[in-house]
Design an enzyme around this catalytic site. Sequence first.
Site, mmCIF file in Angstrom:
data_model
loop_
_atom_site.group_PDB
_atom_site.id
_atom_site.type_symbol
_atom_site.label_atom_id
_atom_site.label_comp_id
_atom_site.label_asym_id
_atom_site.label_seq_id
_atom_site.Cartn_x
_atom_site.Cartn_y
_atom_site.Cartn_z
ATOM 1 C CG ASP A 1 44.941 40.108 38.249
ATOM 2 O OD1 ASP A 1 44.962 39.786 39.439
ATOM 3 O OD2 ASP A 1 44.258 39.529 37.398
ATOM 4 C CD GLU A 2 45.562 39.233 43.064
ATOM 5 O OE1 GLU A 2 45.091 40.265 42.542
ATOM 6 O OE2 GLU A 2 44.890 38.195 43.253
ATOM 7 N N GLY B 1 36.424 45.500 40.372
ATOM 8 C CA GLY B 1 36.925 44.905 39.140
ATOM 9 C C GLY B 1 35.750 44.635 38.227
ATOM 10 N N GLY B 2 35.037 43.537 38.518
ATOM 11 C CA GLY B 2 33.857 43.190 37.739
ATOM 12 C C GLY B 2 32.826 44.306 37.726
ATOM 13 N N GLY C 1 33.448 41.822 44.939
ATOM 14 C CA GLY C 1 31.986 41.841 44.913
ATOM 15 C C GLY C 1 31.375 43.235 44.959
ATOM 16 C CE LYS D 1 61.036 26.799 70.660
ATOM 17 N NZ LYS D 1 62.110 26.697 71.661
#
Lengths: 415, 415
Positions: free
Chosen positions: B177-178, B361-362, B339, B100
Amino acid sequence: MTESTNRAGMCVATYRVHDDKADFAKKAQSIAVGLTVGSWTDLPELRKAEMEKHLGRVVSVEEHAGDGTPGSRHADIRIAYPDLNFSRDIPALLVTVFGKLSMDGRVKLLDLDVSDGFQSAFAGPKFGIAGVREQLGVHGRPLLMSIFKSVIGHDLRGLEEQFYQQALGGVDLIKDDEILFENDEIGIDRRVAVCMEAARRASQQTGQKLLYAVNLTGPTSRLHDQARRAIAEGANALLFNALAYGYDALHELAADPSVNVPIAAHPAMAGAFYPSPHYGIAAPLLLGKLMRLAGADLVLFPSPYGSVVMPKEENLAITAALLDPSRPMRTSFPVPSAGIHPGLVPLLLRDFGIESVVNAGGGVHGHPGGAAAGGQAFRQAIDAAMAGIPLQQAAQEPGREALRAAVDAWGVREA
Amino acid sequence: MTESTNRAGMCVATYRVHDDKADFAKKAQSIAVGLTVGSWTDLPELRKAEMEKHLGRVVSVEEHAGDGTPGSRHADIRIAYPDLNFSRDIPALLVTVFGKLSMDGRVKLLDLDVSDGFQSAFAGPKFGIAGVREQLGVHGRPLLMSIFKSVIGHDLRGLEEQFYQQALGGVDLIKDDEILFENDEIGIDRRVAVCMEAARRASQQTGQKLLYAVNLTGPTSRLHDQARRAIAEGANALLFNALAYGYDALHELAADPSVNVPIAAHPAMAGAFYPSPHYGIAAPLLLGKLMRLAGADLVLFPSPYGSVVMPKEENLAITAALLDPSRPMRTSFPVPSAGIHPGLVPLLLRDFGIESVVNAGGGVHGHPGGAAAGGQAFRQAIDAAMAGIPLQQAAQEPGREALRAAVDAWGVREA
């Protein structure tokens, strides 16, 4: 921006992005590509042909210059996501459209329009407004719900007595406090047993039915069993803190044929999502559209009148989403909550209409004559408001002593 | 304010409340009473004696005048909640302390210190940092994780080839990958089968093990079965969008003896909670303390270097929570993400230390020599940084051509 016209089989997300300098058209393109196929312009033509069915599309970009102060420039960006990319469940939808993007600057998810295909995996509320009314045999007026108050530390007898007093007042529904959890003494099955017995006793006085929305808590994997145990003991409704478990847990409860009672979704934790203008998920989506899609028969949300406030336009947008006749699902009862007393009933009726639930805690229990008189005062206020009689006038009539005491205590805000 | 000293059996929540005028001491009292026993001063003495064990306590109130501009005045308020009031699960804890209250003005949940009793219901990560290192046989350096990129629309062969190339580079973990969900072609069991076969082939070249964190998705009630199916096919790790399902779903997966592989928690949706200064749940609690309590072996969060940014102090606070040696649980690997390129490795090591995962990744797939060279460049960067050799210098050495190409492409930020 060009409006993409072919959106069959796509779910459309609307975002508000605040940025003082961004090229919003470029930002929209980067979302549409980045959250679907990942990259596009560098792909060989042959691969583009294969991947086109997975590519997100920019539907529209509406820029707003703001008022010139830093932080006010923003754009509403709509992106269509191919259904092909995700499974037909709410976690997959949310993770696709807002998983990573939620962390990428000042971006708030305003709305989601799901495709017919996605929608087809959701039956929506099992009872809805019509079904809940049928259970109760009440038509042509808003329902009245009363809230267990301060039940932490009570024993079974204390709960039973409080339940009985509330029920005597002629309320249609009684809901558990959302912070009432399992313990040895007042576990869900024992609680249901004594409260439903109190309901039966009260019913002999009032001649009316009532639904007891018992709070469904504990480990996720045991929610269905807990619900079935409660139903076996006589529970005829459930309260569920849906946001603490995720929409999918609500969806699976609503879709479970053995959970054959209405479910009231509590908005606990909702304030972690909706109030910021820059981040999170807008209230009409969070508590309106997604709760109905997931199958809530009743949805509580902060009323615009009490101490726990939400702007009235958001309240009305939640209500519109719960009642929207264009969706192929049953409607869900809007339950604006907090700060409700009998003197607000005309305003509630004006703002939310008949297809709503008047929900009160302090406004029932704090009545000078006790909880039973509190419920009676609300019922008298509802009857008067439905008949178009000003409450101040109605309160003076014989047989409306409970209303009179409430009006003396809290006053009246006519619509 | 008086500090309450007796807090055994209580969980303490810290809130930041913004208000230009409020009496913060009074506000703190109203939280402590309102979210526990409901009312206090009006109770008869006998009832007070019965209820005292359920009463919340104000631990401290620290007022900050702010900088004088409207909206800057705030207080950090700490409230202790008796364990007696709620069951030992994260939904109950969160609904109690912030259900709440989240909707009651400008209030953000900053932190939670759970009691030993509450903690005792949580075993924490099943493997933790030491267990993941043991699985891999890698000690004394940060781990290297690579991320499947743009896999939507790929077929099984495409996935297998991408997996193989990543594995060839000598990465320790590969994560889905998610936003990769179940479909007929690349369902979790088929995906695991071909990727683990690719892992075996690559292992013959690299001589090293790797963990494949396969994305666990779909209906909540089937998560455990899905995990067991994936494990039966050879999956040796899981990726899980914990916030889309709720912490309890993660906790139950981590506590399930048959889910006997490490779990990496993805931060998808986290941006709906943490970035606002006024609302939501602070990142160190959301992605640090609660993820570890719920049992994540690895936790991804936005790095301070990329486009998806989080202030560095929040990154470090998440990391501190995951590694905090005072907690009676295994530690969780911090995985700062987004990044990351090889030239950032010295900075990552300085900021996050050896007990972390370099995740790219990249920075792997975008390497001029391809994904395998991308992984090699990272491994070379890690080796150089561990040996204290500046990357620019290391990149000129024979055998480090992959690193040289990465440094040419992305540059270096020495620590």
